[in-house]
Design an enzyme around this catalytic site. Structure first.
Site, mmCIF file in Angstrom:
data_model
loop_
_atom_site.group_PDB
_atom_site.id
_atom_site.type_symbol
_atom_site.label_atom_id
_atom_site.label_comp_id
_atom_site.label_asym_id
_atom_site.label_seq_id
_atom_site.Cartn_x
_atom_site.Cartn_y
_atom_site.Cartn_z
ATOM 1 N N LYS A 95 0.800 -1.233 0.000
ATOM 2 C CA LYS A 95 0.000 0.000 0.000
ATOM 3 C C LYS A 95 0.833 1.282 0.000
ATOM 4 O O LYS A 95 0.404 2.310 -0.503
ATOM 5 C CB LYS A 95 -0.961 0.003 1.182
ATOM 6 C CG LYS A 95 -2.107 -0.979 0.988
ATOM 7 C CD LYS A 95 -3.278 -0.648 1.876
ATOM 8 C CE LYS A 95 -4.500 -1.456 1.494
ATOM 9 N NZ LYS A 95 -4.320 -2.902 1.744
ATOM 10 N N GLU A 117 -10.785 7.216 3.663
ATOM 11 C CA GLU A 117 -11.524 6.276 4.496
ATOM 12 C C GLU A 117 -10.674 5.024 4.621
ATOM 13 O O GLU A 117 -9.741 4.807 3.848
ATOM 14 C CB GLU A 117 -12.869 5.903 3.852
ATOM 15 C CG GLU A 117 -12.777 4.918 2.700
ATOM 16 C CD GLU A 117 -12.128 5.511 1.465
ATOM 17 O OE1 GLU A 117 -12.253 6.735 1.258
ATOM 18 O OE2 GLU A 117 -11.493 4.739 0.709
ATOM 19 N N SER A 384 1.570 -9.806 -1.218
ATOM 20 C CA SER A 384 1.227 -8.387 -1.025
ATOM 21 C C SER A 384 1.584 -7.834 0.347
ATOM 22 O O SER A 384 1.833 -6.638 0.488
ATOM 23 C CB SER A 384 -0.248 -8.164 -1.314
ATOM 24 O OG SER A 384 -1.062 -9.034 -0.548
#
Ligand SMILES: *Cc1c(COP(=O)(O)O)cnc(C)c1O
Length: 405
Positions: A95, A117, A384
């Site tokens: 991320k 959010e 990931s």
């Protein structure tokens, strides 16, 4: 010369075929157009590219390596399994690839604050990390129910200096957090920027986040040659919104001989509400400002979704994932909770790598694929994220296997 896939997708309005676009209230059109314009200018700016390269190398820990999973490969007895190690990014997942870039964009636009959010809190933590590094304020909206459920991430965001705002209406989860973040953003759009957490949302976000994540695939392409002196035969990544999958896929879309698998969570079963396999069971619809495939309830509203991987339980999916599946360029794989937990423990005990439960879905599918394929074939899995965040939940619900595999 023929344009590459990446250069020609999406179109000017942000469509990948019929998916994508921008379905937003008029008050948001101005601010989002400003972001699109800024991104178009910045993406070719040498100063922007240099700054991004610098932080990736000297702060974030890129390039992340590709590891050959020798023991897991032997255990499965078929194709060779390789791992692209996004778990080794600072803060533990892919991320930060787009969060750092989004915050640099904010800085270049002269903004003082980033707003987003978060569902399980992973995006909130990554954005709070990037905001701390660049000295910007960070405002994270999170459903009250999720705040209770994801306590450690809430604490992390606060330690990193973010302001966590509870969304208290409706079901008090991700959808309400999106509403709350948009509402807060509109009156602050002069001084703040909205930062999305995946390849979802209105244009330009699916394109921009894909481009920022594509570093995974471009690195992997070079690195894989060091191992095998050729392209991988198969690439496997888990799909929530689809950003880590688009990140690794994007460098290989024009290489038609490479099979691309996006793995969706089958959760506890096929019943609506028991899984989050959007591309498999969903239908076309608009949600959160973009047209894609979504899971709907009887009233056509976003359906409740479930997966043991809290970062991949999303009732829609990035528009480009929907498009690539429709044109047959990508295939969908499925892994359920049990298979993901099995892969979680196997990767831990055979390779010394504790994967995030989200990533474990990709590992589980790669293991199934490996067993079916001959030994001279290769599978590259996008790992990931790391699983530290999941360890308490897993050991409480699934006893540690003590047998050696
Ligand atoms: C957030 C997250 C995902 C799911 O998001 P995508 O946009 O589908 O990549 C997958 N794995 C990890 C470790 C995550 O944190």
């Amino acid at each position: 010369m023929k344009q590459s896939y990446l250069e020609s997708h999406p179109d000017e309005k942000g469509f990948f075929g019929k998916y994508g676009g921008s379905f937003i209230p008029p008050v948001l059109e101005g601010p989002f157009a400003e972001i699109t314009k800024a991104y178009k200018e910045l993406k070719n700016s040498p100063a922007f590219i240099e700054e991004l390269k610098y932080v990736r190398k000297h702060y974030q820990g890129r390039p992340t390596p590709i590891s050959f999973a020798k023991n897991l490969t032997e255990h499965c007895g078929g194709a060779k399994i390789y791992l692209k190690r996004e778990d080794l990014n600072h803060s533990g997942a892919h991320k930060l690839n787009h969060c750092m870039a989004e915050v640099i964009l904010a800085k270049h636009l002269g903004k003082k604050k980033v707003i987003a959010e978060t569902g399980a809190g992973q995006h909130g933590v990554a954005l709070a990390t990037a905001a701390a590094y660049f000295g910007l304020e960070c405002e994270i909206h999170m459903g009250e129910v999720d705040i209770q459920k994801e306590h450690p991430n809430v604490v992390r965001m606060k330690i990193l200096g973010a302001n966590v705002i509870p969304a208290t209406h409706g079901l008090k989860t991700l959808k309400e957090a999106v509403d709350s973040a948009f509402e807060s953003y509109v009156p602050q759009a002069d001084t703040a920027i909205y930062c999305i957490g995946s390849v979802v949302g209105p244009h330009p976000f699916p394109m921009m986040v894909r481009d920022f994540q594509s570093v995974i695939g471009f690195e992997a392409k070079e690195q894989f040659f060091e191992h095998e002196d050729r392209l991988p035969d198969n690439i496997v990544a888990c799909v929530g919104g689809g950003s880590n999958a688009m990140g690794i896929f994007s460098a290989f879309i024009d290489d038609k001989e490479v099979n691309l698998y996006g793995v969706e969570p089958m959760g506890r079963g096929e019943k609506l509400g028991d899984h989050s396999a959007t591309l498999t069971y969903g239908s076309e619809g608009v949600m959160h400002g973009f047209n894609s495939i979504m899971l709907k309830d009887a009233n056509g509203e976003p359906a409740p979704v479930y997966s043991i991987g809290s970062g991949i339980d999303y009732p829609s999916v990035g528009p480009e994932q929907a498009y690539l599946k429709e044109i047959g360029r990508t295939k969908v794989g499925l892994s359920n909770d049990e298979e993901a937990v099995d892969a979680f423990y196997k990767l831990s005990q055979l390779e010394g790598i504790i994967p995030a439960l989200e990533s474990a879905h990709a590992v589980a599918y790669a293991m199934k694929l490996a067993r079916e394929l001959p030994k001279d074939k290769t599978i590259l899995v996008n790992l990931s994220g790391r699983g530290d965040k999941d360890i308490d939940f897993v050991v409480e619900n699934y006893p540690i296997p003590n047998a050696k595999f």
